[in-house]
Write a protein that holds these residues in place. Structure first.
Motif, PDB file in Angstrom:
ATOM      1  N   UNK A  35      10.425  30.620  34.530  1.00 46.32           N
ATOM      2  CA  UNK A  35      11.290  29.650  33.764  1.00 46.32           C
ATOM      3  C   UNK A  35      12.347  29.873  34.350  1.00 46.32           C
ATOM      4  N   UNK A  36      12.885  29.283  33.174  1.00 43.67           N
ATOM      5  CA  UNK A  36      14.714  29.754  33.314  1.00 43.67           C
ATOM      6  C   UNK A  36      14.760  31.354  31.713  1.00 43.67           C
ATOM      7  N   UNK A  37      13.249  31.581  31.608  1.00 39.62           N
ATOM      8  CA  UNK A  37      13.481  33.448  30.920  1.00 39.62           C
ATOM      9  C   UNK A  37      12.459  33.841  31.472  1.00 39.62           C
ATOM     10  N   UNK A  38      13.740  34.659  30.791  1.00 40.43           N
ATOM     11  CA  UNK A  38      13.979  36.595  31.360  1.00 40.43           C
ATOM     12  C   UNK A  38      12.748  37.465  29.874  1.00 40.43           C
ATOM     13  N   UNK A  39      12.301  38.023  30.394  1.00 40.69           N
ATOM     14  CA  UNK A  39      11.298  38.549  29.519  1.00 40.69           C
ATOM     15  C   UNK A  39      11.670  40.731  30.056  1.00 40.69           C
ATOM     16  N   UNK A  40      12.106  40.793  29.294  1.00 37.28           N
ATOM     17  CA  UNK A  40      13.382  42.467  29.809  1.00 37.28           C
ATOM     18  C   UNK A  40      12.278  43.536  28.441  1.00 37.28           C
ATOM     19  N   UNK A  41      11.744  44.395  29.206  1.00 41.05           N
ATOM     20  CA  UNK A  41      10.855  45.123  28.166  1.00 41.05           C
ATOM     21  C   UNK A  41      11.583  47.024  28.943  1.00 41.05           C
ATOM     22  N   UNK A  42      11.217  47.615  27.927  1.00 45.96           N
ATOM     23  CA  UNK A  42      11.831  49.223  28.195  1.00 45.96           C
ATOM     24  C   UNK A  42      10.870  50.364  27.258  1.00 45.96           C
ATOM     25  N   UNK A  43      10.792  50.785  28.077  1.00 45.83           N
ATOM     26  CA  UNK A  43       9.947  51.920  27.998  1.00 45.83           C
ATOM     27  C   UNK A  43      10.502  53.115  27.712  1.00 45.83           C
TER      28      UNK A  43
END
Length: 547
Positions: free
Chosen positions: A58-66
């Motif tokens: 939708x209008x949300x980005x989920x950003x994950x970092x290694x």
């Protein structure tokens, strides 16, 4: 405007809801504003670098970092969970400080800051969560970010005396002061924060003085998604096979006393087992009528204090069962693996007593979930530690206890098990009204609206007050010009003064306004800069003046 949320872990990276009031509240706020949730992926980078990935729903980005494993270890298992966590929970005896861990803590926060800078727009709001990320706002300010930044502490705030024993207490204070708004669970946490900042500002060395008033801070008690949890509890079956087998054996003749905690030394689980044993010894008539069901998933096993607590918990559990043996169903059950949310909700609803007795807890959402899960016609009783944030909201209905005093728990258990239906309904009604009003959506909405509000001026951040070695000296550094009866405009006249307040040397003879303040503020500032070797003058309408 977009909302950026940053937490140690991204609770939602696939678009599916995960348990917890924080997740529910933040997800709703992100969907309302559009935004980005940034956090650790749970994985280590294979080559020691940092890599990120983004999943959009939708209008949300989920950003994950290694994250690089060597830095992550010092950041998470080191400073965050062997310094800040024990201090926030009153266990200074478990603190294991090292300068290397603190460097890793700052480094990883810098990595989060780098990722944010690449994605932020000028009007975005930033909401940072919990003790893992205290330095993040300061790291963002150092990278030129001027956005409004808020911070919410989910744990209790540490005792100021304990914080001052840390070699890096000044850096922690400066990190907290880099925020526009700080949120805490209780009034006590807010007062502890204010005490710490006040003492820090009074004693801080001149080489690291702030030129502004402390940031705004307030109480924002976190809530749960009350209606959703009640609906889940009403409709769900206990599908977890271990928990289902326990409740199937209970039948209708044995009352369940349920507890659900992460296995942590702050949760006082061994003390809970011993208090329950004392209850059975003092009230043997309940020996065949009750069963304590303790759900306690094990985590952070790489930290020595947690391995020790797991051993203490198992030992107390074995002692309890050995002292109170019965033919079919044991007097207590311990599950050390996680239980799915619907099963736990259904188990709460079937339990006569919810026993929530940590030594110290920021809020304890399990207490609120137990209340939400109850049948309004036949509710159970909440026995709650006085040292939880939830006790501040639920004192009208819960039976409050001191988990350090076994007899306090014994008395409350007997009262809960003997309480009549009318009193149970009355107590439950008081609590459910609170958690319906202060639910997860209200928590997130109140914080974000406060963060969006007017920032206090002047918007100046932490800056070194020591003269730059490279900046040329001048006869006059600062001039304070009275602009109103109690208002002063402080001007940076010399290059080294401009270097101080602007952050870089700015050649030229003209004065540059640094900030506007009141009588008390100009007094404090001039006292400090004079002590540091700067020259000053104060000018009123008719020439030099004295305050």
């Amino acid at each position: 405007m977009r909302l950026f949320v940053v937490s140690n872990r991204v609770a939602v990276s696939t678009g599916q809801s995960a348990p917890g009031g924080m997740t529910v509240g933040i997800e709703g706020a992100l969907r309302a504003h559009g935004g980005v949730w940034v956090g650790w992926s749970g994985k280590a980078s294979t080559d020691g670098s940092v890599s990120s990935r983004c999943v959009a729903h939708g209008n949300v980005d989920y950003v994950t970092l290694d994250l690089p494993p060597e830095k992550f270890q010092g950041y998470y298992a080191g400073f965050a969970n062997q310094v800040l966590w024990p201090l926030c929970h009153g266990r200074r005896d478990l603190v294991a400080y090292s300068s290397g861990d603190f460097e890793s803590y700052l480094h990883v926060n810098g990595l989060f800051a780098d990722e944010l800078v690449r994605r932020l727009g000028p009007d975005d709001l930033i909401w940072i969560h919990d003790y893992h990320l205290v330095p993040l706002a300061r790291a963002l300010r150092a990278r030129g970010v001027g956005s409004r930044i808020g911070f919410f502490l989910h744990t209790p705030f540490a005792d100021p005396d304990d914080l001052f024993d840390l070699p890096v207490h000044g850096a922690i204070a400066e990190s907290l002061e880099a925020y526009d708004l700080l949120g805490f669970q209780t009034r006590g946490d807010l007062e502890s924060f204010r005490t710490f900042i006040s003492r820090s500002r009074a004693s801080r060395r001149l080489g690291s003085v702030h030129l502004t008033s402390p940031p705004r801070a307030d109480v924002f008690p976190i809530g749960i998604e009350t209606a959703e949890f009640e609906s889940t509890a009403r409709a769900a079956q206990i599908v977890d096979t271990r928990l289902s087998a326990i409740f199937d054996r209970l039948g209708s003749g044995i009352a369940a006393i349920i507890s659900a905690d992460r296995l942590d030394y702050s949760k006082a689980i061994p003390e809970k087992f011993r208090a329950f044993g004392a209850f059975l010894e003092l009230h043997p008539e309940y020996e065949e009528r009750v069963c304590l069901v303790q759900v306690a998933p094990i985590g952070r096993s790489e930290i020595p204090a947690y391995a020790l607590e797991a051993a203490r918990t198992r030992s107390a559990y074995r002692d309890l069962r050995a002292a109170h043996q019965r033919a079919e169903l044991p007097v207590a059950e311990l599950l050390t693996e996680s239980v799915d949310r619907p099963s736990l909700a259904a188990a709460f609803r079937r339990s006569r007593v919810g026993l929530v007795t940590p030594f110290r807890d920021g809020m304890n959402l399990v207490a609120k979930e137990y209340v939400a899960a109850q049948d309004a016609d036949d509710p159970g009783v909440l026995v709650l530690s006085s040292f939880t944030g939830a006790a501040e909201e639920l004192s009208g209905g819960a039976l409050l206890v001191d988990p350090r005093e076994a007899l306090s728990v014994v008395r409350a258990l007997r009262q809960a098990l003997e309480m009549g239906i009318e009193e149970r309904r009355a107590r439950w009604s008081k609590m459910i009204s609170v958690i319906c009003r202060n639910d997860a959506a209200a928590w997130a909405g109140n914080f974000i609206e406060s963060l969006r509000g007017r920032r206090e001026a002047p918007h100046l951040r932490s800056t070194s007050i020591a003269p730059s070695r490279d900046a040329p000296r001048a006869r006059l550094d600062f001039r304070a010009v009275r602009t109103a009866q109690s208002s002063w405009e402080v001007q940076a006249v010399s290059d080294r003064a401009r270097h101080l307040v602007v952050g870089r040397a700015a050649p030229g003879d003209g004065a540059r306004t640094a900030f506007v303040t009141n009588n008390a503020g100009v007094n404090e500032f001039l006292l400090r800069v004079r002590s540091a070797g700067y020259t000053t003058e104060l000018l009123g309408p008719n020439g030099p003046v004295k305050l």
